[in-house]
Design a protein around this motif. Structure first.
Motif, mmCIF file in Angstrom:
data_model
loop_
_atom_site.group_PDB
_atom_site.id
_atom_site.type_symbol
_atom_site.label_atom_id
_atom_site.label_comp_id
_atom_site.label_asym_id
_atom_site.label_seq_id
_atom_site.Cartn_x
_atom_site.Cartn_y
_atom_site.Cartn_z
ATOM 1 N N ASN A 131 32.428 -52.433 43.258
ATOM 2 C CA ASN A 131 32.088 -51.117 43.794
ATOM 3 C C ASN A 131 33.297 -50.199 43.850
ATOM 4 O O ASN A 131 33.228 -49.118 44.413
ATOM 5 C CB ASN A 131 31.520 -51.253 45.216
ATOM 6 C CG ASN A 131 30.215 -52.017 45.247
ATOM 7 O OD1 ASN A 131 29.359 -51.842 44.385
ATOM 8 N ND2 ASN A 131 30.068 -52.884 46.234
ATOM 9 N N GLY A 132 34.412 -50.635 43.289
ATOM 10 C CA GLY A 132 35.645 -49.874 43.455
ATOM 11 C C GLY A 132 36.267 -50.243 44.795
ATOM 12 O O GLY A 132 35.769 -51.088 45.523
ATOM 13 N N GLU A 133 37.365 -49.614 45.125
ATOM 14 C CA GLU A 133 38.013 -49.874 46.407
ATOM 15 C C GLU A 133 38.743 -48.633 46.867
ATOM 16 O O GLU A 133 39.118 -47.773 46.060
ATOM 17 C CB GLU A 133 38.995 -51.038 46.284
ATOM 18 C CG GLU A 133 40.054 -50.812 45.241
ATOM 19 C CD GLU A 133 41.240 -51.759 45.298
ATOM 20 O OE1 GLU A 133 41.438 -52.455 46.320
ATOM 21 O OE2 GLU A 133 41.984 -51.777 44.311
ATOM 22 N N TYR A 134 38.947 -48.584 48.163
ATOM 23 C CA TYR A 134 39.784 -47.525 48.711
ATOM 24 C C TYR A 134 41.165 -48.109 48.973
ATOM 25 O O TYR A 134 41.324 -49.310 49.128
ATOM 26 C CB TYR A 134 39.206 -47.003 50.029
ATOM 27 C CG TYR A 134 37.960 -46.167 49.866
ATOM 28 C CD1 TYR A 134 36.776 -46.546 50.484
ATOM 29 C CD2 TYR A 134 37.966 -45.012 49.082
ATOM 30 C CE1 TYR A 134 35.626 -45.784 50.345
ATOM 31 C CE2 TYR A 134 36.817 -44.250 48.939
ATOM 32 C CZ TYR A 134 35.653 -44.640 49.565
ATOM 33 O OH TYR A 134 34.513 -43.899 49.418
ATOM 34 N N HIS B 362 30.426 -47.177 49.320
ATOM 35 C CA HIS B 362 30.663 -48.431 50.026
ATOM 36 C C HIS B 362 31.736 -49.196 49.294
ATOM 37 O O HIS B 362 31.489 -49.836 48.294
ATOM 38 C CB HIS B 362 29.364 -49.250 50.067
ATOM 39 C CG HIS B 362 29.594 -50.637 50.589
ATOM 40 N ND1 HIS B 362 28.833 -51.709 50.188
ATOM 41 C CD2 HIS B 362 30.497 -51.131 51.456
ATOM 42 C CE1 HIS B 362 29.266 -52.797 50.816
ATOM 43 N NE2 HIS B 362 30.263 -52.478 51.576
ATOM 44 N N LYS B 363 32.933 -49.109 49.766
ATOM 45 C CA LYS B 363 34.006 -49.835 49.098
ATOM 46 C C LYS B 363 34.883 -50.458 50.185
ATOM 47 O O LYS B 363 35.063 -49.865 51.238
ATOM 48 C CB LYS B 363 34.889 -48.885 48.282
ATOM 49 C CG LYS B 363 34.128 -48.006 47.316
ATOM 50 C CD LYS B 363 35.089 -47.091 46.586
ATOM 51 C CE LYS B 363 34.367 -45.908 45.998
ATOM 52 N NZ LYS B 363 35.304 -44.963 45.365
ATOM 53 N N PRO B 364 35.429 -51.621 49.921
ATOM 54 C CA PRO B 364 36.291 -52.237 50.920
ATOM 55 C C PRO B 364 37.605 -51.468 51.053
ATOM 56 O O PRO B 364 38.078 -50.877 50.096
ATOM 57 C CB PRO B 364 36.549 -53.642 50.380
ATOM 58 C CG PRO B 364 36.072 -53.666 49.001
ATOM 59 C CD PRO B 364 35.272 -52.444 48.729
ATOM 60 N N TYR B 365 38.112 -51.416 52.288
ATOM 61 C CA TYR B 365 39.456 -50.867 52.465
ATOM 62 C C TYR B 365 40.105 -51.745 53.520
ATOM 63 O O TYR B 365 39.577 -52.807 53.828
ATOM 64 C CB TYR B 365 39.371 -49.375 52.817
ATOM 65 C CG TYR B 365 39.424 -49.064 54.295
ATOM 66 C CD1 TYR B 365 38.447 -49.512 55.161
ATOM 67 C CD2 TYR B 365 40.473 -48.319 54.820
ATOM 68 C CE1 TYR B 365 38.516 -49.232 56.520
ATOM 69 C CE2 TYR B 365 40.539 -48.028 56.168
ATOM 70 C CZ TYR B 365 39.562 -48.483 57.009
ATOM 71 O OH TYR B 365 39.623 -48.212 58.340
#
Lengths: 213, 370
Positions: A131-134, B362-365
């Protein structure tokens, strides 16, 4: 323990019998057990995670926390998992948005935890972040809010958060704070609507993190 | 090591080394037969109507079967199971010959009578063509330590101290000090079910490979071969929690010289310092000389394995462990690697679907206080 917490835990354990240990403390409940990542279409078991879940007495206003105690994932910032196994599923505001209003613990597992573990497995298999990442910490939050609301600068995001925390009031017919020359009611008022079920404390915290950047 | 997966060359080397060791060890079917034989002897002694009825005794395994470092014996030799029959005798009521003879009596009047062979310290039961069991009678004389025993020595006509259980505990303890064994880690990371070859810890595998190398190196020169107890003890003393078989062997080979020099060229039993495993080296200095050459050659060859070169690896491993052991290990290795590669060829669409959520943001951080 509040009534909803009690009920939701009962439902959770019924739905996931492998979460088989529960410890009640004055501040909240710990649940221990295993969670399986399985694709029902082909019955492949991709991983069996040993987990710990902490749900505070302030649930659902305070989000549950999931800890990955397995050996399947490395416990590093890069993987978005703390050394104690704490998983950073998404920016907190986004967690609330995905879970929806009046979410249950089962929702938490199905909508957030299982997808997170699935992405970790995909990452292990060399497929990158599905989903990609931050980025991490405040930087990631800034990226998140920018992406979510199309606000390009840190100042504008801070403006947004000030509105969301109630520190700044803006009228429907005022010019939108983003500088678009549109009235607020035709511009960012609608976008802010998506955050309506997110508790105010989340924005307070996120504002502090972004201010520190 | 950053990426611990079965695609990593160092991990693959350990998979190959583990498979070579697995292919030359005591097989499970024979191990089960040994376990039956062991139970049968235990029953036999428990049913004795005279001597053993009146003493406090216990039976336990020792040696390479106990510590998990068995290798296929050379040529026509058989696998060997060592067990101890330990009698408690604080009052010194018995002399060494008597204990030995009592054990002999029980065995000779049993169905094993035709299989019995008497040896200097132990009595052997020969399960012809399959394995033999060496039974060592021993007496516990110290009240504070039930591992310290004395065993009858027929030649010397006296008792000699021994500590087989203590030795096994010492070795297993060293083996368990391993830090994050890479094979176990690779299985976890790839979410694969752990296979037999990966279950044995690196120190045990290193000892198996040292013994296999010793058999190959000394195959035409058996009288000069270094004994297994010396190899096992050195490996255990020098092992430093390495996570891989490769690193463990490298560390041991690199440090043997220093160890020998620091200990007056003596390798003593770590749980019984009066027992010198290298006492024969004094009478026959050749043995020490051959041992040093044996180590030197292994060091040279082991270094070459670092170069990830398929052809070089094959030549080196064949020289060390014999063509046959290499081929058998290689076959299991190939089977496993192609199995593990299949998961990368799998269709991930369903898993990707599971990973996708309702929201594009919705992405992991990573948040701060966790």
């Amino acid at each position: 323990m509040n009534k909803k917490l009690k009920q939701d835990i009962e439902d959770l354990i019924k739905e996931f019998p492998s979460l088989d240990r529960k410890i009640v403390t004055p501040s909240g409940v710990f649940i221990y057990g295993k969670l399986q990542v399985k694709t029902p279409e082909d019955n492949i078991i991709w991983g069996n995670f040993d987990v710990k879940i902490y749900i505070s007495n302030n649930y659902p206003r305070e989000l549950p926390k999931i800890y990955d105690l397995s050996n399947i994932t490395p416990k590093t910032t890069e993987r978005h998992i703390g050394v104690n196994g704490g998983c950073c599923l998404a920016p907190p505001a986004e967690e609330f948005i995905i879970l929806g209003h009046q979410y249950s613990l089962i929702d938490f597992i199905n909508k957030l935890v299982i997808p997170f573990f699935a992405t970790q497995i995909l990452y292990n298999l060399g497929k990158g972040w599905h989903n990609g990442e931050y980025s991490h910490y405040g930087k990631g939050l800034l990226e998140y809010y920018s992406e979510k609301t199309s606000l390009k600068s840190k100042e504008l995001v801070i403006n947004l958060l000030n509105i969301l925390t109630g520190k700044i009031k803006i009228g429907r017919n005022d010019d939108c704070f983003c500088g678009s020359n549109l009235k607020y009611k035709k511009c960012h008022l609608n976008i802010i609507d998506i955050f309506k079920f997110v508790p105010r404390e989340v924005f307070v915290k996120d504002l502090i993190a972004i201010n520190c950047l | 090591m950053r990426d611990i997966s079965f695609k990593n060359e160092r991990v693959k080397l350990d998979v190959l080394l583990a498979n070579i060791a697995e292919s030359i060890q005591l097989d499970n079917t024979r191990k089960e037969r040994m376990e039956s034989a062991y139970s049968a002897i235990e029953t036999l002694l428990n049913e004795d109507e005279s001597f053993f009825k009146d003493v406090d005794f216990e039976i336990y395994p020792q040696g390479s079967v106990k510590i998990g470092t068995t290798i296929k014996p050379m040529k026509d030799n058989e696998f060997d199971l060592d067990i101890v029959v330990q009698i408690v005798d604080f009052e010194n009521s018995y002399d060494s010959e008597e204990i030995y003879n009592q054990l002999k009596r029980v065995l000779l009047s049993s169905r094993y009578k035709d299989k019995v062979v008497t040896k200097n310290r132990c009595i052997r039961i020969d399960y012809a063509g399959d394995f033999h069991m060496d039974i060592l009678p021993g007496v516990q004389v110290y009240t504070d330590d039930k591992n310290k025993i004395v065993v009858p020595d027929k030649k010397l006509e006296t008792w000699t101290p021994s500590n087989p259980r203590g030795y096994a505990e010492w070795f297993l303890d060293k083996s368990n000090k391993v830090i994050e064994p890479i094979l176990e880690k690779a299985f976890s990371m790839e979410a694969l079910e752990m296979e037999e070859f990966a279950k044995k810890k690196p120190l045990k595998r290193t000892v198996q490979l040292l013994k296999l190398y010793r058999d190959e190196y000394f195959k035409n020169d058996l009288e000069n071969a270094t004994s297994s107890i010396i190899l096992t003890t050195i490996a255990g003393e020098l092992y430093n929690s390495e996570s891989s078989i490769y690193d463990s062997m490298e560390n041991i080979l690199n440090n043997i010289d220093l160890y020998i020099n620091n200990n007056e060229a003596k390798i003593v039993n770590p749980v019984n310092p009066d027992e010198n495993f290298t006492d024969k080296w004094i009478e026959e200095p050749n043995l020490k000389f051959h041992f040093i050459k044996f180590v030197q050659y292994a060091k040279e060859l082991w270094m070459r394995l670092k170069e990830d070169n398929g052809v070089q690896t094959e030549i080196t491993l064949k020289s060390l462990f014999s063509e046959n052991a290499y081929q058998v290990g290689l076959e299991s290795f190939d089977n496993f690697i192609s199995k593990s590669e299949k998961i990368y060829e799998q269709d991930f669409t369903n898993l990707e679907q599971l990973a996708t959520t309702s929201s594009p943001t919705h992405k992991p951080y990573m948040f701060d206080n966790e």
